[in-house]
Structures are given as structure tokens and as C-alpha cells.
Design an enzyme around this catalytic site. Structure first.
Site, PDB file in Angstrom:
ATOM      1  CG  HIS A  27      29.069 -61.911  21.915  1.00 10.62           C
ATOM      2  ND1 HIS A  27      30.255 -62.458  21.318  1.00 10.62           N
ATOM      3  CD2 HIS A  27      28.040 -62.446  21.297  1.00 10.62           C
ATOM      4  CE1 HIS A  27      29.774 -63.289  20.630  1.00 10.62           C
ATOM      5  NE2 HIS A  27      28.698 -63.430  20.471  1.00 10.62           N
ATOM      6  CB  SER A  28      27.069 -59.996  18.495  1.00  9.35           C
ATOM      7  OG  SER A  28      26.483 -60.151  17.292  1.00  9.35           O
ATOM      8  CG  MET A  29      23.725 -54.311  18.675  1.00  4.35           C
ATOM      9  SD  MET A  29      22.132 -54.367  18.729  1.00  4.35           S
ATOM     10  CE  MET A  29      21.839 -54.691  20.484  1.00  4.35           C
ATOM     11  CB  ALA A  67      31.602 -56.010  19.719  1.00  2.00           C
ATOM     12  CB  SER A 124      33.284 -60.908  22.061  1.00  2.00           C
ATOM     13  OG  SER A 124      32.883 -62.401  21.775  1.00  2.00           O
TER      14      SER A 124
END
Length: 258
Positions: A96-98, A100, A124
Site C-alpha cells: 500500500h502506497s510506499m 506498493a 494499492s
């Protein structure tokens, strides 16, 4: 069978016992400022499907005394040996975010250096690596930096409400923001693994075109799913997202990709 290297690594956490019959591993990577415990609910829901492990970055929780790593390449280099200990069975990633971006860079490295194609990559809450925005949140003073954390609503409110806890964890969160905000994608061959993109319809960090741009980064299957909500939409839609992941990983296990 429990994998000894996974249990011994300071980078990896297993919250739920891995079933002997789990043919697939799922490695979960948290957002900037996040910790392995963010993935505990997902691990619970996916434990019957995969051997779920979560990454613990240095500078938080039980790694609080360790210095955080302030660049994406440094994080990838440090985490990579722990990932190599997991490749005795098909390995999928959920970031998720970083997380990803880290998952993407590790997947690239596995394909490039080891000739190993990940079973799947779920990215994500992050725009495609080649879509650049100039962001400088990590350079703000503490008051402005904390205001941004509150806006995204991804940091534990108990931390944000405690000056003592903030003094302890703020350096690690700021280092994470520096890492992801200074990250620059280096063009190279696309992945060959399945790439599944998950985004929030109201996420200020990911526009629809930026999410769709991920499709250029793999020659394998590609899906894009959008859910109502902001940057942390996945906590609101955990049940739907875990069903999607289960379907994909069941396909990996049976040799019939979803």
C-alpha cells in the site's frame, strides 16, 4: 511448514500460523509511516489462503531503536535478502502506497536478477512509478507535517494525540516520506507477473490516469479496481479486497489464474 528464515528475520512478521497446505506466500508491505501490524486484519482473513507475512520497517514498534532508511533503494537493498528466503514457493506481493513502490521494485529485481516471476503483485493506493509529482511533505516543519498525516488518516490516532509518542516515531515517519517523495522511477523492461491495481475514488494521491498508467509496467494480466474512499480506502473495503486477493491466489494454487 513454518519457514525458519521468515521467523528469524527482523524484517518479517507472521501473525497467523501458516497452514501446511498453503501453496502460496503473500508478502505485505505497509505505507510510509506504517508498521507490520497494519496488515494484521488482512493476515487474519487471508491465513487460510496463503502464508501471509508482513514487513516491519526499521525505526518503529519492535525495531524502534534501529535507524530508519531514508531512500527506496536502501529499503529495497536491505529487505531483499529476507525476500529471497521466501522463494521456495510462489510469492505474491501486496503493498500500500510506499509499500506498493517497494513491492514493484523488489518484483523487478526478482525477475531481473533471479529469473523469478512473482505469482502476483497487488499495488494499492499508489500512482504508477513513472508518473511523477513534486512532493515535499518531508521538508515541512513538525506542525505542517503532522497536519498532512491527519489529513490522510493513516496514522494511529493514539500516536497523533500523544506528544511523547510523536517525539519517538516522527523521525521514522519523516524518513519514510523522504524515501517515497525522493523516489525516481528508472525505466526498464516491464514485469511479466500479473499486476492488480487497487485505488480509492477520492484518493488525492492517485488520479484515475495515474492508476491506469500501471498497465504499461507488465506484459502479464492487468486489472484495475476502484473503491469508494480516500487514501486508506482498503481499510473500509477489507472484505471485498481480501475476496479479490483470495480469488487470485486460489488461481495461482490451482494453476488456473483468475
Amino acid at each position: 511448514m513454518t519457514h525458519p528464515a521468515a521467523d528469524d528475520s527482523p524484517w518479517l512478521r507472521r501473525f497467523h500460523p501458516a497452514g501446511r497446505d498453503n501453496p502460496v506466500r503473500l508478502l505485505c508491505l505497509p505505507h510510509a509511516g506504517g508498521a507490520a501490524s497494519f496488515w494484521h486484519p488482512f493476515s487474519h482473513d487471508l491465513a487460510a489462503t496463503a502464508d501471509v507475512l508482513a514487513v516491519q520497517y526499521p525505526g518503529r514498534q519492535d525495531r524502534l531503536r534501529e535507524s530508519p532508511l531514508p531512500t527506496v533503494p536502501a529499503l529495497v537493498d536491505a529487505l531483499y535478502p529476507a525476500v529471497l528466503a521466501l522463494i521456495d514457493r510462489p510469492l505474491a506481493f501486496l503493498g500500500h502506497s510506499m509499500g506498493a513502490v517497494l513491492a514493484f521494485e523488489i518484483a523487478r529485481r526478482l525477475e531481473r536478477e533471479e529469473g523469478i516471476t512473482p505469482a502476483a503483485l497487488f499495488a494499492s493506493g499508489r500512482r504508477a512509478p513513472g508518473t511523477h509529482r513534486t512532493e515535499t511533505v518531508h521538508l515541512r516543519d513538525d506542525a505542517a507535517f503532522l497536519a498532512e498525516l491527519r489529513t490522510l488518516a493513516g496514522t494511529d490516532p493514539r500516536v497523533l494525540g500523544s506528544d511523547e509518542l510523536l517525539r519517538i516515531v516522527l523521525p521514522a515517519i519523516r524518513a519514510d516520506y523522504r524515501a517515497i517523495e525522493t523516489y525516481r522511477y528508472v525505466p526498464g523492461p516491464p514485469l511479466s507477473c500479473p499486476l492488480h491495481i487497487l485505488t480509492g475514488t477520492d484518493d488525492p494521491r492517485v488520479s484515475a490516469p495515474e492508476a491506469d498508467a500501471w498497465r504499461e509496467l507488465t506484459t502479464g494480466p492487468f486489472t484495475l479496481r476502484r473503491y469508494p474512499g480516500g487514501h486508506f480506502f482498503l481499510t473500509e473495503h477489507q472484505a471485498a479486497i481480501t475476496r479479490t486477493i483470495t480469488t487470485v491466489l486460489d488461481g495461482v494454487a490451482t494453476g488456473r489464474p483468475a
